[in-house]
Scaffold this motif. Structure first.
Motif, PDB file in Angstrom:
ATOM      1  N   GLU A   1       1.191  -0.930  -0.011  1.00  0.00           N
ATOM      2  CA  GLU A   1       0.132  -0.334  -0.129  1.00  0.00           C
ATOM      3  C   GLU A   1       0.895   1.288   0.140  1.00  0.00           C
ATOM      4  O   GLU A   1       1.826   1.258   0.544  1.00  0.00           O
ATOM      5  CB  GLU A   1      -0.756  -0.129   1.416  1.00  0.00           C
ATOM      6  CG  GLU A   1      -2.087   1.516   1.032  1.00  0.00           C
ATOM      7  CD  GLU A   1      -2.533   1.304   2.615  1.00  0.00           C
ATOM      8  OE1 GLU A   1      -4.291   2.204   2.324  1.00  0.00           O
ATOM      9  OE2 GLU A   1      -2.420   0.796   3.745  1.00  0.00           O
TER      10      GLU A   1
ATOM     11  N   LEU B   1       0.930   5.549   0.466  1.00  0.00           N
ATOM     12  CA  LEU B   1       0.581   6.670   1.358  1.00  0.00           C
ATOM     13  C   LEU B   1       0.917   7.736   1.366  1.00  0.00           C
ATOM     14  O   LEU B   1       1.687   8.004   0.637  1.00  0.00           O
ATOM     15  CB  LEU B   1       0.633   5.760   2.703  1.00  0.00           C
ATOM     16  CG  LEU B   1       0.297   4.425   3.571  1.00  0.00           C
ATOM     17  CD1 LEU B   1       1.162   4.455   4.023  1.00  0.00           C
ATOM     18  CD2 LEU B   1      -1.097   4.540   3.237  1.00  0.00           C
TER      19      LEU B   1
ATOM     20  N   GLU C   1       1.817  10.948   2.980  1.00  0.00           N
ATOM     21  CA  GLU C   1       2.605  11.064   4.193  1.00  0.00           C
ATOM     22  C   GLU C   1       2.802  12.866   4.476  1.00  0.00           C
ATOM     23  O   GLU C   1       2.624  13.495   3.922  1.00  0.00           O
ATOM     24  CB  GLU C   1       3.899  11.030   3.449  1.00  0.00           C
ATOM     25  CG  GLU C   1       4.724  10.998   5.144  1.00  0.00           C
ATOM     26  CD  GLU C   1       6.714  10.657   4.220  1.00  0.00           C
ATOM     27  OE1 GLU C   1       6.875   9.777   4.550  1.00  0.00           O
ATOM     28  OE2 GLU C   1       6.881  11.539   3.693  1.00  0.00           O
TER      29      GLU C   1
ATOM     30  N   GLY D   1       5.180   5.037   2.307  1.00  0.00           N
ATOM     31  CA  GLY D   1       4.033   3.578   2.824  1.00  0.00           C
ATOM     32  C   GLY D   1       6.084   2.715   2.132  1.00  0.00           C
ATOM     33  O   GLY D   1       6.199   2.864   1.621  1.00  0.00           O
TER      34      GLY D   1
ATOM     35  N   THR E   1      -7.826   6.520  -0.500  1.00  0.00           N
ATOM     36  CA  THR E   1      -6.243   6.457  -0.344  1.00  0.00           C
ATOM     37  C   THR E   1      -5.753   6.325   1.008  1.00  0.00           C
ATOM     38  O   THR E   1      -6.153   7.278   1.690  1.00  0.00           O
ATOM     39  CB  THR E   1      -5.786   7.581  -1.113  1.00  0.00           C
ATOM     40  OG1 THR E   1      -6.279   7.744  -2.444  1.00  0.00           O
ATOM     41  CG2 THR E   1      -3.706   7.085  -1.069  1.00  0.00           C
ATOM     42  N   GLY E   2      -4.659   5.958   1.510  1.00  0.00           N
ATOM     43  CA  GLY E   2      -4.722   5.919   2.600  1.00  0.00           C
ATOM     44  C   GLY E   2      -3.276   7.263   3.064  1.00  0.00           C
ATOM     45  O   GLY E   2      -2.730   7.326   2.343  1.00  0.00           O
ATOM     46  N   ALA E   3      -3.190   6.817   4.156  1.00  0.00           N
ATOM     47  CA  ALA E   3      -2.748   8.261   4.474  1.00  0.00           C
ATOM     48  C   ALA E   3      -1.596   7.817   6.320  1.00  0.00           C
ATOM     49  O   ALA E   3      -2.293   6.294   6.622  1.00  0.00           O
ATOM     50  CB  ALA E   3      -3.433   9.478   4.471  1.00  0.00           C
ATOM     51  N   TYR E   4      -0.778   8.571   6.070  1.00  0.00           N
ATOM     52  CA  TYR E   4      -0.537   8.468   7.512  1.00  0.00           C
ATOM     53  C   TYR E   4       0.273   9.851   7.805  1.00  0.00           C
ATOM     54  O   TYR E   4       0.830  10.600   7.027  1.00  0.00           O
ATOM     55  CB  TYR E   4       0.515   7.434   7.984  1.00  0.00           C
ATOM     56  CG  TYR E   4       2.033   7.267   7.242  1.00  0.00           C
ATOM     57  CD1 TYR E   4       3.021   7.705   7.983  1.00  0.00           C
ATOM     58  CD2 TYR E   4       2.436   7.536   5.900  1.00  0.00           C
ATOM     59  CE1 TYR E   4       4.116   8.086   7.754  1.00  0.00           C
ATOM     60  CE2 TYR E   4       3.576   7.211   5.407  1.00  0.00           C
ATOM     61  CZ  TYR E   4       4.186   7.352   6.362  1.00  0.00           C
ATOM     62  OH  TYR E   4       5.418   7.828   5.968  1.00  0.00           O
TER      63      TYR E   4
ATOM     64  N   TYR F   1      -2.347   6.708  11.877  1.00  0.00           N
ATOM     65  CA  TYR F   1      -1.996   5.555  10.221  1.00  0.00           C
ATOM     66  C   TYR F   1      -3.636   6.515  10.026  1.00  0.00           C
ATOM     67  O   TYR F   1      -4.717   6.766  10.833  1.00  0.00           O
ATOM     68  CB  TYR F   1      -2.153   5.031  10.214  1.00  0.00           C
ATOM     69  CG  TYR F   1      -0.684   4.231  10.379  1.00  0.00           C
ATOM     70  CD1 TYR F   1      -0.065   3.631   9.296  1.00  0.00           C
ATOM     71  CD2 TYR F   1       0.348   2.919  11.441  1.00  0.00           C
ATOM     72  CE1 TYR F   1       1.051   3.060   9.894  1.00  0.00           C
ATOM     73  CE2 TYR F   1       1.286   2.638  11.564  1.00  0.00           C
ATOM     74  CZ  TYR F   1       1.502   2.535  10.515  1.00  0.00           C
ATOM     75  OH  TYR F   1       3.451   2.370  10.434  1.00  0.00           O
TER      76      TYR F   1
ATOM     77  N   ARG G   1      -5.766   4.542   7.601  1.00  0.00           N
ATOM     78  CA  ARG G   1      -6.024   3.953   6.652  1.00  0.00           C
ATOM     79  C   ARG G   1      -6.729   2.944   6.418  1.00  0.00           C
ATOM     80  O   ARG G   1      -6.610   1.625   5.574  1.00  0.00           O
ATOM     81  CB  ARG G   1      -4.398   2.929   6.397  1.00  0.00           C
ATOM     82  CG  ARG G   1      -3.995   2.391   7.827  1.00  0.00           C
ATOM     83  CD  ARG G   1      -3.005   1.832   7.464  1.00  0.00           C
ATOM     84  NE  ARG G   1      -2.232   1.334   6.364  1.00  0.00           N
ATOM     85  CZ  ARG G   1       0.080   1.413   5.952  1.00  0.00           C
ATOM     86  NH1 ARG G   1       0.367   1.431   7.432  1.00  0.00           N
ATOM     87  NH2 ARG G   1      -0.472   0.983   4.735  1.00  0.00           N
TER      88      ARG G   1
ATOM     89  N   SER H   1      -9.240   1.461   4.147  1.00  0.00           N
ATOM     90  CA  SER H   1      -8.918   2.143   2.127  1.00  0.00           C
ATOM     91  C   SER H   1      -8.750   0.767   1.108  1.00  0.00           C
ATOM     92  O   SER H   1      -8.996  -0.670   1.473  1.00  0.00           O
ATOM     93  CB  SER H   1      -7.177   2.431   2.468  1.00  0.00           C
ATOM     94  OG  SER H   1      -6.332   0.713   2.783  1.00  0.00           O
TER      95      SER H   1
ATOM     96  N   SER I   1      -6.635  -1.767   1.456  1.00  0.00           N
ATOM     97  CA  SER I   1      -6.779  -2.827   2.018  1.00  0.00           C
ATOM     98  C   SER I   1      -7.616  -3.871   1.696  1.00  0.00           C
ATOM     99  O   SER I   1      -7.560  -4.659   2.344  1.00  0.00           O
ATOM    100  CB  SER I   1      -7.131  -2.402   3.513  1.00  0.00           C
ATOM    101  OG  SER I   1      -8.485  -1.318   3.518  1.00  0.00           O
TER     102      SER I   1
END
Length: 313
Positions: free
Chosen positions: A5, A7, A9, A28, A80-83, A97, A99, A102, A105
């Protein structure tokens, strides 16, 4: 090929409890490793799902701009995942996190099966991807077994993250995939204590080999790497000292991505691991997972001036 994945950022040079200014980038573990692999000269594809949103579009464009083959970066359901990541002056990291649910996932075996697994020379997968969901764990295992069965090599980075999964689940994922791996890259003690119950590098290597891995590169930060298996006697490979430590985010990913890329390009396991230590040292100089990526010339220069010698036990 890398499965995982990418991410969005949001990184800060201060701890998250204090930071009020963040820099947007893309990271990621999978993306960091893919970018490092592409920078070292390998043809690398990233297999993933991104959200049908602006960050998904930007992630695909970012990966392409760094030389990553994006044909298997598809849009899927979910965001969309992020952190967010904060770092203090010593480079220590803290992650928050964003995510859950997401697009990535939701990946499963059918998503990775669309990629050319049978033609893949080296596959890099991680415990982070396996921890995202049951379907992602199944996708990682399917990809590893398919590449291994076709004669390719699989590199597995356990990359344990307590905020994503429990130690028992992560240990089970390692045990399941180990028989299909050409190389496992656990950190010691970060991965080894929770997953294998030991902070000793020799015991860590032995435990991974007993689980079926054909070789193990136990990473130990400034103490270098213990390389075991692969038909050779165990060897301690010194770390390459970084010019500066700005942020530790992505250093392990740069190591794994560079090792996988060098193996795909025909390097010996020892030479691939040495190149990985140099790439990790360069990565430490930048903020964020892809803030500073080593070029082949930088890697060769660092290895040329590195002084061989004993590594701390």
């Amino acid at each position: 090929m890398v499965v995982g994945e990418p991410l969005a950022e949001f990184s800060a040079p201060a701890p998250l409890t204090e930071a009020d200014t963040f820099r947007l980038s893309f990271s990621g573990d999978a993306l960091n490793a893919a970018v490092a692999a592409a920078a070292t000269g390998a043809h690398v594809a990233l297999v993933t799902l991104v959200g049908d949103d602006e960050f998904g579009e930007r992630l695909i464009a970012f990966a392409a701009s760094r030389g990553v083959d994006t044909r298997w970066m598809r849009k899927g359901h979910g965001s969309t995942g992020a952190y967010a990541v904060g770092a203090d002056p010593s480079g220590e990291r803290a992650f928050a996190y964003m995510r859950s649910g997401s697009a990535a996932s939701r990946m499963g075996p059918a998503d990775v099966a669309r990629a050319p697994l049978a033609e893949t020379a080296v596959l890099l997968v991680s415990g982070v991807t396996a921890a995202l969901s049951e379907s992602c764990a199944a996708a990682v295992l399917h990809a590893a077994r398919a590449v291994d069965a076709a004669g390719g090599r699989v590199v597995y980075d356990p990359n344990y993250r307590a905020r994503l999964t429990g130690a028992e689940e992560a240990a089970a994922a390692l045990a399941a995939i180990a028989p299909a791996t050409a190389l496992v890259t656990p950190s010691c003690p970060g991965d080894s204590l929770p997953l294998l119950g030991t902070g000793d590098p020799e015991e860590t290597a032995r435990a991974c080999l007993e689980r079926g891995a054909r070789a193990v590169a136990v990473t130990r930060g400034a103490h270098g790497v213990l390389l075991a298996g692969g038909g050779a006697e165990p060897e301690r490979i010194p770390a390459v000292p970084p010019a500066a430590i700005v942020d530790q985010t992505g250093a392990g990913d740069a190591f794994a991505g560079t090792v996988a890329a060098r193996l795909a390009l025909g390097a010996s396991l020892r030479d691939a691991v040495r190149a990985g230590t140099a790439a990790a040292a360069v990565n430490l100089e930048g903020q964020g997972g892809t803030g500073r990526v080593a070029t082949p010339r930088e890697i060769e220069r660092l290895l040329a001036v590195a002084t061989p010698g004993p590594v701390a036990p």
